[in-house]
Design a protein around this motif. Sequence first.
Motif, PDB file in Angstrom:
ATOM      1  N   ARG A   1       0.853  -1.197   0.000  1.00 18.97           N
ATOM      2  CA  ARG A   1       0.000   0.000   0.000  1.00 18.97           C
ATOM      3  C   ARG A   1       0.877   1.231   0.000  1.00 18.97           C
ATOM      4  N   GLU A   2       0.446   2.195  -0.793  1.00 22.72           N
ATOM      5  CA  GLU A   2       1.226   3.425  -0.898  1.00 22.72           C
ATOM      6  C   GLU A   2       0.447   4.592  -0.314  1.00 22.72           C
ATOM      7  N   TYR A   3       1.168   5.447   0.420  1.00 25.06           N
ATOM      8  CA  TYR A   3       0.537   6.614   1.041  1.00 25.06           C
ATOM      9  C   TYR A   3       1.422   7.822   0.836  1.00 25.06           C
ATOM     10  N   ALA A   4       0.780   8.996   0.922  1.00 27.12           N
ATOM     11  CA  ALA A   4       1.545  10.240   0.912  1.00 27.12           C
ATOM     12  C   ALA A   4       1.490  10.832   2.311  1.00 27.12           C
ATOM     13  N   VAL A   5       2.309  11.849   2.545  1.00 28.52           N
ATOM     14  CA  VAL A   5       2.304  12.509   3.862  1.00 28.52           C
ATOM     15  C   VAL A   5       0.916  13.051   4.168  1.00 28.52           C
ATOM     16  N   GLU A   6       0.237  13.525   3.126  1.00 29.80           N
ATOM     17  CA  GLU A   6      -1.100  14.119   3.312  1.00 29.80           C
ATOM     18  C   GLU A   6      -2.132  13.091   3.760  1.00 29.80           C
ATOM     19  N   ASP A   7      -1.803  11.789   3.607  1.00 32.48           N
ATOM     20  CA  ASP A   7      -2.736  10.734   3.995  1.00 32.48           C
ATOM     21  C   ASP A   7      -2.671  10.395   5.493  1.00 32.48           C
ATOM     22  N   ILE A   8      -1.757  11.064   6.207  1.00 31.11           N
ATOM     23  CA  ILE A   8      -1.605  10.766   7.638  1.00 31.11           C
ATOM     24  C   ILE A   8      -2.680  11.525   8.420  1.00 31.11           C
TER      25      ILE A   8
ATOM     26  N   GLY B   1       8.643   6.059  23.285  1.00 28.83           N
ATOM     27  CA  GLY B   1       9.873   5.248  23.344  1.00 28.83           C
ATOM     28  C   GLY B   1      10.621   5.447  24.646  1.00 28.83           C
ATOM     29  N   LYS B   2      11.488   4.507  24.960  1.00 34.15           N
ATOM     30  CA  LYS B   2      12.288   4.577  26.201  1.00 34.15           C
ATOM     31  C   LYS B   2      13.767   4.736  25.862  1.00 34.15           C
ATOM     32  N   ASP B   3      14.345   3.712  25.280  1.00 36.67           N
ATOM     33  CA  ASP B   3      15.756   3.787  24.901  1.00 36.67           C
ATOM     34  C   ASP B   3      15.925   3.947  23.402  1.00 36.67           C
ATOM     35  N   VAL B   4      14.820   4.174  22.718  1.00 32.90           N
ATOM     36  CA  VAL B   4      14.863   4.332  21.262  1.00 32.90           C
ATOM     37  C   VAL B   4      13.641   5.143  20.850  1.00 32.90           C
ATOM     38  N   LEU B   5      13.782   5.885  19.754  1.00 27.89           N
ATOM     39  CA  LEU B   5      12.643   6.689  19.283  1.00 27.89           C
ATOM     40  C   LEU B   5      11.674   5.799  18.517  1.00 27.89           C
ATOM     41  N   LYS B   6      10.410   5.900  18.864  1.00 31.97           N
ATOM     42  CA  LYS B   6       9.383   5.171  18.115  1.00 31.97           C
ATOM     43  C   LYS B   6       8.311   6.165  17.679  1.00 31.97           C
ATOM     44  N   MET B   7       7.702   5.838  16.541  1.00 32.26           N
ATOM     45  CA  MET B   7       6.641   6.732  16.036  1.00 32.26           C
ATOM     46  C   MET B   7       5.589   5.882  15.358  1.00 32.26           C
ATOM     47  N   GLU B   8       4.367   6.050  15.834  1.00 32.11           N
ATOM     48  CA  GLU B   8       3.259   5.304  15.236  1.00 32.11           C
ATOM     49  C   GLU B   8       2.437   6.296  14.430  1.00 32.11           C
ATOM     50  N   ILE B   9       2.182   5.981  13.155  1.00 30.82           N
ATOM     51  CA  ILE B   9       1.360   6.890  12.352  1.00 30.82           C
ATOM     52  C   ILE B   9       0.081   6.183  11.945  1.00 30.82           C
ATOM     53  N   THR B  10      -1.003   6.942  11.938  1.00 28.22           N
ATOM     54  CA  THR B  10      -2.318   6.417  11.558  1.00 28.22           C
ATOM     55  C   THR B  10      -2.746   7.136  10.290  1.00 28.22           C
ATOM     56  N   PHE B  11      -3.049   6.357   9.275  1.00 27.42           N
ATOM     57  CA  PHE B  11      -3.489   6.948   8.007  1.00 27.42           C
ATOM     58  C   PHE B  11      -5.005   7.153   8.029  1.00 27.42           C
ATOM     59  N   LYS B  12      -5.436   7.909   7.046  1.00 28.21           N
ATOM     60  CA  LYS B  12      -6.865   8.266   7.026  1.00 28.21           C
ATOM     61  C   LYS B  12      -7.754   7.061   6.802  1.00 28.21           C
ATOM     62  N   ASP B  13      -7.200   5.991   6.180  1.00 29.29           N
ATOM     63  CA  ASP B  13      -8.033   4.808   5.968  1.00 29.29           C
ATOM     64  C   ASP B  13      -8.011   3.876   7.193  1.00 29.29           C
ATOM     65  N   GLY B  14      -7.421   4.341   8.280  1.00 31.28           N
ATOM     66  CA  GLY B  14      -7.412   3.543   9.514  1.00 31.28           C
ATOM     67  C   GLY B  14      -6.175   2.702   9.689  1.00 31.28           C
ATOM     68  N   THR B  15      -5.354   2.599   8.671  1.00 29.93           N
ATOM     69  CA  THR B  15      -4.129   1.785   8.773  1.00 29.93           C
ATOM     70  C   THR B  15      -3.144   2.433   9.745  1.00 29.93           C
ATOM     71  N   LYS B  16      -2.672   1.572  10.647  1.00 31.62           N
ATOM     72  CA  LYS B  16      -1.643   2.049  11.599  1.00 31.62           C
ATOM     73  C   LYS B  16      -0.345   1.342  11.268  1.00 31.62           C
ATOM     74  N   THR B  17       0.730   2.043  11.403  1.00 31.61           N
ATOM     75  CA  THR B  17       2.020   1.389  11.189  1.00 31.61           C
ATOM     76  C   THR B  17       3.090   2.011  12.072  1.00 31.61           C
TER      77      THR B  17
END
Lengths: 235, 411
Positions: B307-314, B321-337
């Motif tokens: 699946r392909e997304y653009a920044v605008e789809d976020i 995160g604790k000892d490392v940076l983590k980032m969870e993004i949710t797209f407009k179609d509900g997909t989380k990654t």
Amino acid sequence: MIEAKNLKFKYGSFGADKFEIKDVSIKPEQGYISCLLGRNGSGKTTLLKLLYGVLKSRGGSVFWNGEKLSLRNIPAYRQEAAFVGAGGWCADELSIKRNTEILSTLYTGFDNAYYEELIDMAGLAGDMDKICMSLSKGQRMKAEIVFALARRPKFLLMDEPLANLDPVFKTDILELIQKSVGENETGVLLSTHLCDEISDIVDKIYVIEDGRISRSGSRFELLGAAGERDLKELF
Amino acid sequence: MNNKTTQQFRKKIGRENHDMYGFAVCWCLALLLIPIGELNTEGLIGEDFGIFHIVMAGLLMIIASNSYVSKYMNIYLGNEVEKKGIGLIGKEELTAILRYHGFDVTGYYKELMMRFIPMQLFGLTALTAGGCAGIIGKHVMVLFLAAVVIIPEIVFLIRYLKTAYELQHEKALYYNFIEGLWNGIYSLIRLFTVGIVMIMLDIVLMALAPSTVLMKGISDTEVVCFYIGGGWLIMVLIISVLLMGVYLTDIDRDMMAFSFVKMRKLILAGSIAVFILTVAAYSFISINANICVRENSFTIKEGGSIREYAVEDIAAYRVYGKDVLKMEITFKDGTKTQLFRDGAESTTAWSDKYYSDFNYAAELTGKLSALGVQGSIDDKDKLQAYVNGLDQPCRDGYDQILRNLGAAADQ
């Protein structure tokens, strides 16, 4: 070849005139039995320990095959030279057999078959499983000599090997020494104050008095051509 | 005494004292105490130990190292004499009987140090596994990685100096100290040669497998990064390879003295099998489950779909995160990654543009802030504590992320 040149040694740090060994030069030869003859306290044991690298001289040096004895080469030197009479050569609470199994691994030249032969010759076959501290002084000395001889050393330094032994044991030990000299060309330097026991087997004598070699030479040179004087007269 | 006689003598003493494995027990207890103590500081088991577990683990390592030397510097009398005292076996120190023998004390201690390498490798393995699994904090892991290497060397040096002093006719402290240091350096070189080379080989293999496939058709001048899952497999790989190292170096079977680990061939075969399977699994996961990030787009590959997304789809994002940076993004179609994963493969252009994940996240959150996308941050204190130990560019990136989050909240 072992050679000591101008050795000086004293115990402790103080007292300039308290040298136990004073300017001693000695060169026992391979294939011969040399004797270090002297009274109690004359410095025999100290000199032997210096030759074996157990003590460090305060002056002069010990040479092994032309190389000065040092921390670096002492382990290699002791593959070729053995010391008997130290008393602490084995673990007291282990048997002769276990002691030999462990300590023989230190020596590349240890001959197990020859060791078995010597054990039989020394009459120790039945004592091999006995704990060393339970053996008599004579048995312990024989065990130590047998172990040393089984290493087939080029030189054997022996400190009073005959002291406090009965005549039968003394005869056995002298036979063992002569066998080794004859078969392996071992050079033996043994110390004693018991002139009578060794007069027939020694080739060269060093008389040590008050830390100095007062006289040295072959048995015949020192005793004279007549051979009727005994070694006691050398003191 | 040459190398062969030194080895023979050591083996003989080791066999005589074959049941003296207390040092291995102490060593393992130390390694066990570290994660237990770390979990305690999290409040997961009973009361907080504070630094008690760190101090105790260090002491146990000292005891283990000293006990190991004692095993090879004493004759334990076993069944030959009646046991002395309560539960004690009589012993005689080798120094009492070796003074008149051809014993090379320097060579012997060098030999002992070499034979302790399996214990150190095992320690490195356990600590690395604990650190990768997140059970042991990074700082504690690094501390004890150093302790595993340094503590035995110091203990061996002290014991060597003591033995040399007792045995040698010349009390040459300076000479023996230098010899002891050389022994230690030689042992460390061996340890690092076995351990680090094996680990580096793991990492190269693990990176090589997916990167050759993932980067196919992508120019190095394109700003592209693949974030890959399955990084925990690296931990498995490291463990299996280091255990192989323990097997290969444990000639005296000090580590394998226990009956349940006597199946040496099985252990070796198992390690090799795990190694091969892990590389294969990591390659498969990397290639089939990843997120390809470009400056303004995301391509998510997982479960057989792409699946392909653009920044605008976020639609939303969460930083944590604790000892490392983590980032969870949710797209407009509900997909989380999950954006930043265990592993990453990037082009040179990406590395040149973004110093670290923090710097990419700063740019992304800036774009999202401009688009009015709401973001949140969890574990702020823990992240701040982690970031404080990083380079300036990383700290700048994190500060920018916080500003962007603040700006988005204001909109």
